[in-house]
Design a protein around this motif. Sequence first.
Motif, PDB file in Angstrom:
ATOM      1  N   CYS A 171       0.913  -1.063   0.022  1.00 40.87           N
ATOM      2  CA  CYS A 171      -0.032  -0.128   0.037  1.00 40.87           C
ATOM      3  C   CYS A 171       0.804   1.123  -0.070  1.00 40.87           C
ATOM      4  CB  CYS A 171      -1.035  -0.053   1.206  1.00 40.87           C
ATOM      5  SG  CYS A 171      -2.211  -1.456   1.283  1.00 40.87           S
ATOM      6  N   ALA A 172       1.720   1.350   0.791  1.00 37.54           N
ATOM      7  CA  ALA A 172       2.893   2.425   0.897  1.00 37.54           C
ATOM      8  C   ALA A 172       3.562   2.687  -0.379  1.00 37.54           C
ATOM      9  CB  ALA A 172       3.893   2.242   1.982  1.00 37.54           C
ATOM     10  N   ASP A 173       3.966   1.503  -1.020  1.00 35.56           N
ATOM     11  CA  ASP A 173       4.537   1.685  -2.354  1.00 35.56           C
ATOM     12  C   ASP A 173       3.642   2.332  -3.483  1.00 35.56           C
ATOM     13  OD1 ASP A 173       6.826   1.457  -4.249  1.00 35.56           O
ATOM     14  OD2 ASP A 173       6.109  -0.773  -4.757  1.00 35.56           O
ATOM     15  N   VAL A 174       2.404   1.942  -3.464  1.00 31.65           N
ATOM     16  CA  VAL A 174       1.326   2.603  -4.260  1.00 31.65           C
ATOM     17  C   VAL A 174       1.086   4.183  -3.924  1.00 31.65           C
ATOM     18  CG1 VAL A 174      -0.998   2.525  -5.147  1.00 31.65           C
ATOM     19  CG2 VAL A 174       0.227   0.725  -4.998  1.00 31.65           C
ATOM     20  N   LEU A 175       1.103   4.449  -2.847  1.00 31.80           N
ATOM     21  CA  LEU A 175       0.588   5.827  -2.251  1.00 31.80           C
ATOM     22  C   LEU A 175       1.986   6.652  -2.693  1.00 31.80           C
ATOM     23  CD1 LEU A 175      -0.657   4.974   1.396  1.00 31.80           C
ATOM     24  CD2 LEU A 175      -1.638   6.330  -0.576  1.00 31.80           C
ATOM     25  N   SER A 176       3.119   6.128  -2.720  1.00 29.19           N
ATOM     26  CA  SER A 176       4.344   6.781  -3.189  1.00 29.19           C
ATOM     27  C   SER A 176       4.309   7.403  -4.285  1.00 29.19           C
ATOM     28  CB  SER A 176       5.720   6.028  -2.823  1.00 29.19           C
ATOM     29  OG  SER A 176       6.088   4.981  -3.917  1.00 29.19           O
ATOM     30  N   ASN A 177       3.325   6.808  -5.308  1.00 24.59           N
ATOM     31  CA  ASN A 177       3.177   7.462  -6.581  1.00 24.59           C
ATOM     32  C   ASN A 177       3.030   8.552  -6.537  1.00 24.59           C
ATOM     33  OD1 ASN A 177       3.207   4.662  -7.406  1.00 24.59           O
ATOM     34  ND2 ASN A 177       1.262   4.364  -8.386  1.00 24.59           N
ATOM     35  N   PHE A 178       2.433   9.182  -5.657  1.00 20.52           N
ATOM     36  CA  PHE A 178       2.102  10.744  -5.962  1.00 20.52           C
ATOM     37  C   PHE A 178       3.409  11.432  -6.011  1.00 20.52           C
ATOM     38  CE2 PHE A 178      -1.707   9.487  -3.064  1.00 20.52           C
ATOM     39  CZ  PHE A 178      -2.817   9.994  -4.029  1.00 20.52           C
ATOM     40  N   SER A 179       4.520  10.928  -5.103  1.00 26.64           N
ATOM     41  CA  SER A 179       6.110  11.546  -5.177  1.00 26.64           C
ATOM     42  C   SER A 179       6.230  11.433  -6.750  1.00 26.64           C
ATOM     43  CB  SER A 179       6.483  11.022  -4.023  1.00 26.64           C
ATOM     44  OG  SER A 179       8.070  11.510  -4.463  1.00 26.64           O
ATOM     45  N   SER A 180       6.318   9.992  -6.959  1.00 28.88           N
ATOM     46  CA  SER A 180       7.078   9.761  -8.250  1.00 28.88           C
ATOM     47  C   SER A 180       6.340  10.394  -9.735  1.00 28.88           C
ATOM     48  CB  SER A 180       6.894   8.238  -8.644  1.00 28.88           C
ATOM     49  OG  SER A 180       5.586   7.850  -8.462  1.00 28.88           O
ATOM     50  N   LEU A 181       5.003  10.552  -9.407  1.00 27.11           N
ATOM     51  CA  LEU A 181       4.242  11.422 -10.613  1.00 27.11           C
ATOM     52  C   LEU A 181       4.793  12.981 -10.591  1.00 27.11           C
ATOM     53  CD1 LEU A 181       0.919   9.643 -10.374  1.00 27.11           C
ATOM     54  CD2 LEU A 181       2.591   9.295 -12.293  1.00 27.11           C
ATOM     55  N   ARG A 182       4.875  13.622  -9.486  1.00 29.92           N
ATOM     56  CA  ARG A 182       5.374  14.846  -9.384  1.00 29.92           C
ATOM     57  C   ARG A 182       6.772  14.929  -9.815  1.00 29.92           C
ATOM     58  NH1 ARG A 182       4.005  14.657  -3.974  1.00 29.92           N
ATOM     59  NH2 ARG A 182       1.656  15.001  -3.619  1.00 29.92           N
ATOM     60  N   ASP A 183       7.364  14.280  -9.614  1.00 31.97           N
ATOM     61  CA  ASP A 183       8.704  14.119 -10.342  1.00 31.97           C
ATOM     62  C   ASP A 183       8.765  13.892 -11.826  1.00 31.97           C
ATOM     63  OD1 ASP A 183      10.598  14.539  -8.111  1.00 31.97           O
ATOM     64  OD2 ASP A 183      10.341  12.329  -7.443  1.00 31.97           O
ATOM     65  N   TRP A 184       7.898  13.103 -12.393  1.00 34.52           N
ATOM     66  CA  TRP A 184       7.756  12.780 -13.658  1.00 34.52           C
ATOM     67  C   TRP A 184       7.442  14.309 -14.418  1.00 34.52           C
ATOM     68  CZ3 TRP A 184       4.068   8.840 -16.460  1.00 34.52           C
ATOM     69  CH2 TRP A 184       4.480   8.534 -17.592  1.00 34.52           C
ATOM     70  N   LYS A 185       6.479  14.864 -13.936  1.00 34.80           N
ATOM     71  CA  LYS A 185       6.013  16.036 -14.450  1.00 34.80           C
ATOM     72  C   LYS A 185       7.076  16.981 -14.550  1.00 34.80           C
ATOM     73  CE  LYS A 185       1.036  16.747 -14.921  1.00 34.80           C
ATOM     74  NZ  LYS A 185      -0.162  17.650 -14.724  1.00 34.80           N
ATOM     75  N   LEU A 186       7.749  17.166 -13.407  1.00 38.72           N
ATOM     76  CA  LEU A 186       8.915  18.065 -13.297  1.00 38.72           C
ATOM     77  C   LEU A 186       9.772  17.821 -14.302  1.00 38.72           C
ATOM     78  CD1 LEU A 186      10.325  20.126 -11.469  1.00 38.72           C
ATOM     79  CD2 LEU A 186      11.279  18.371 -10.426  1.00 38.72           C
ATOM     80  N   ALA A 187      10.090  16.713 -14.753  1.00 43.93           N
ATOM     81  CA  ALA A 187      11.286  16.232 -15.655  1.00 43.93           C
ATOM     82  C   ALA A 187      10.585  16.626 -17.139  1.00 43.93           C
ATOM     83  CB  ALA A 187      11.658  14.686 -15.513  1.00 43.93           C
ATOM     84  N   TYR A 188       9.529  16.266 -17.046  1.00 43.57           N
ATOM     85  CA  TYR A 188       8.693  16.552 -18.448  1.00 43.57           C
ATOM     86  C   TYR A 188       8.660  18.096 -18.842  1.00 43.57           C
ATOM     87  CZ  TYR A 188       4.774  17.476 -21.821  1.00 43.57           C
ATOM     88  OH  TYR A 188       4.023  17.653 -22.650  1.00 43.57           O
ATOM     89  N   ASN A 189       8.558  18.820 -17.744  1.00 42.53           N
ATOM     90  CA  ASN A 189       8.264  20.443 -18.025  1.00 42.53           C
ATOM     91  C   ASN A 189       9.953  21.101 -18.097  1.00 42.53           C
ATOM     92  OD1 ASN A 189       5.785  20.491 -17.823  1.00 42.53           O
ATOM     93  ND2 ASN A 189       5.680  20.759 -15.594  1.00 42.53           N
ATOM     94  N   LEU A 190      10.818  20.269 -17.398  1.00 45.34           N
ATOM     95  CA  LEU A 190      12.084  21.141 -17.330  1.00 45.34           C
ATOM     96  C   LEU A 190      13.075  20.443 -18.358  1.00 45.34           C
ATOM     97  CD1 LEU A 190      12.820  21.689 -13.331  1.00 45.34           C
ATOM     98  CD2 LEU A 190      11.865  23.253 -15.114  1.00 45.34           C
ATOM     99  N   ARG A 191      12.895  19.161 -18.533  1.00 47.46           N
ATOM    100  CA  ARG A 191      13.907  18.517 -19.448  1.00 47.46           C
ATOM    101  C   ARG A 191      13.254  17.868 -20.636  1.00 47.46           C
ATOM    102  NH1 ARG A 191      18.609  17.157 -16.347  1.00 47.46           N
ATOM    103  NH2 ARG A 191      18.671  18.879 -15.096  1.00 47.46           N
ATOM    104  N   ASP A 192      11.881  18.107 -20.905  1.00 46.78           N
ATOM    105  CA  ASP A 192      11.304  17.614 -22.106  1.00 46.78           C
ATOM    106  C   ASP A 192      11.430  15.883 -22.038  1.00 46.78           C
ATOM    107  OD1 ASP A 192       9.590  17.921 -24.355  1.00 46.78           O
ATOM    108  OD2 ASP A 192      11.477  18.010 -25.468  1.00 46.78           O
ATOM    109  N   GLU A 193      11.299  15.554 -20.969  1.00 52.09           N
ATOM    110  CA  GLU A 193      11.201  13.659 -21.040  1.00 52.09           C
ATOM    111  C   GLU A 193      10.103  13.232 -21.496  1.00 52.09           C
ATOM    112  OE1 GLU A 193      11.232  10.636 -17.219  1.00 52.09           O
ATOM    113  OE2 GLU A 193      12.719  12.254 -17.235  1.00 52.09           O
ATOM    114  N   ASP A 194      10.270  12.269 -22.101  1.00 50.20           N
ATOM    115  CA  ASP A 194       9.090  11.389 -22.551  1.00 50.20           C
ATOM    116  C   ASP A 194       8.100  11.213 -21.390  1.00 50.20           C
ATOM    117  OD1 ASP A 194      10.327  11.147 -25.017  1.00 50.20           O
ATOM    118  OD2 ASP A 194      10.890   8.929 -24.713  1.00 50.20           O
ATOM    119  N   PHE A 195       6.799  11.563 -22.044  1.00 53.59           N
ATOM    120  CA  PHE A 195       5.662  11.135 -20.934  1.00 53.59           C
ATOM    121  C   PHE A 195       4.481  10.578 -21.653  1.00 53.59           C
ATOM    122  CE2 PHE A 195       2.093  13.498 -18.650  1.00 53.59           C
ATOM    123  CZ  PHE A 195       2.454  13.348 -17.527  1.00 53.59           C
ATOM    124  N   SER A 196       3.772   9.899 -20.771  1.00 59.86           N
ATOM    125  CA  SER A 196       2.735   9.177 -21.251  1.00 59.86           C
ATOM    126  C   SER A 196       1.318   9.800 -20.299  1.00 59.86           C
ATOM    127  CB  SER A 196       2.812   7.818 -21.239  1.00 59.86           C
ATOM    128  OG  SER A 196       1.543   7.171 -21.181  1.00 59.86           O
TER     129      SER A 196
END
Length: 352
Positions: A171-196
């Motif tokens: 359950c904790a692993d899934v709840l940590s998605n909130f953090s990982s998804l913010r990181d993904w959006k950050l990388a998409y906005n700042l580094r133009d990383e691939d985003f789905s």
Amino acid sequence: MGKDFLKAKMVEFPRNVIAGHDVLKDVKDVCVNIHSGRVGTIITGENTDKAAGQAVKQCLDGYDIDTCITGNATVENIEYVKKRIIENKSTFILAVGGGSKIDIAKIASLDLNIPFISIPTSAAHDGIASNRASIKSETGSKSIEGASPMGVIADTGIIFNAPYRALASGCADVLSNFSSLRDWKLAYNLRDEDFSRSAYSFAMFAAESMMDASDYIRPNLEESVWLAIKPIIVSGISMCIARSSRPTSGSEHMISHTIDMMYPGSAMHGEQCGVAAIVTSYLQKGDWEELKHALLKIGAPTQASEIGLSDEEFIEAVANAHKIRKDRYTILGDKGIPRDVIEDVCIRTGVI
């Protein structure tokens, strides 16, 4: 007219996902549905063979099934299992166990080009339905691409019999998605990383569903497994869509992997990610208090001491986590977070 449109993508999903009480008996139907053939190998451990492996084999009357008992997901064990599968001339794999047995099956399935069915005996993390495998070595663990399961059979009765701590970790692993998804959006906005957007939506749905269910997930209730298993499976599927662990693995996972390297055996993967996500969510200006409250309700750790680390050890892990994956941009940045800032955040959030 613009340039010709050339974008293309392939996504592998599990064909059959069955979850609920006493669904292990449906294993034969799943094998038929995936056109597996009649010769298979069960990958399991000594304890998980007793918990479910032997029952799986009994359900497959008329099949030629070899049971391969193995250990952690190391290169040596993967090669041993692949050799057994080839010798048995198996046309499919049944992974019966926790994360390591399923991870071995993912790699063997990909390398040998045969399908596998994931049959978890615990739900300690969100990898039971994903195509990502964590391979262990003396220097820690490494996430690599494996095969997606053709089927997932999550028997809530069997998972319920595993220690509740494992479920709380998942359950904790899934709840940590909130953090990982913010990181993904950050990388998409700042580094133009691939985003789905699709993968993002699946991972967010999983995290939000787990948050909603946190009021009702408790020890000694099989219904708790029922509530948790859907988000855990959906979180894994988000990785299949992205063909990467990116939707579910950001700065909080980098901290967890650093803990594994610096202080091996401290706690379960999901437990470490949950505690780390409190800190990274604060840094991201996310709702770390809501996350912490959900972890507390489920009974997952929220403090460094609860995952076997001193204050100094946890701070040291966070300070070095940015080095773990140079290819993955997160809130930790390229140079990491200053130690005094880490200590302040950990005190403010109650992690230390």
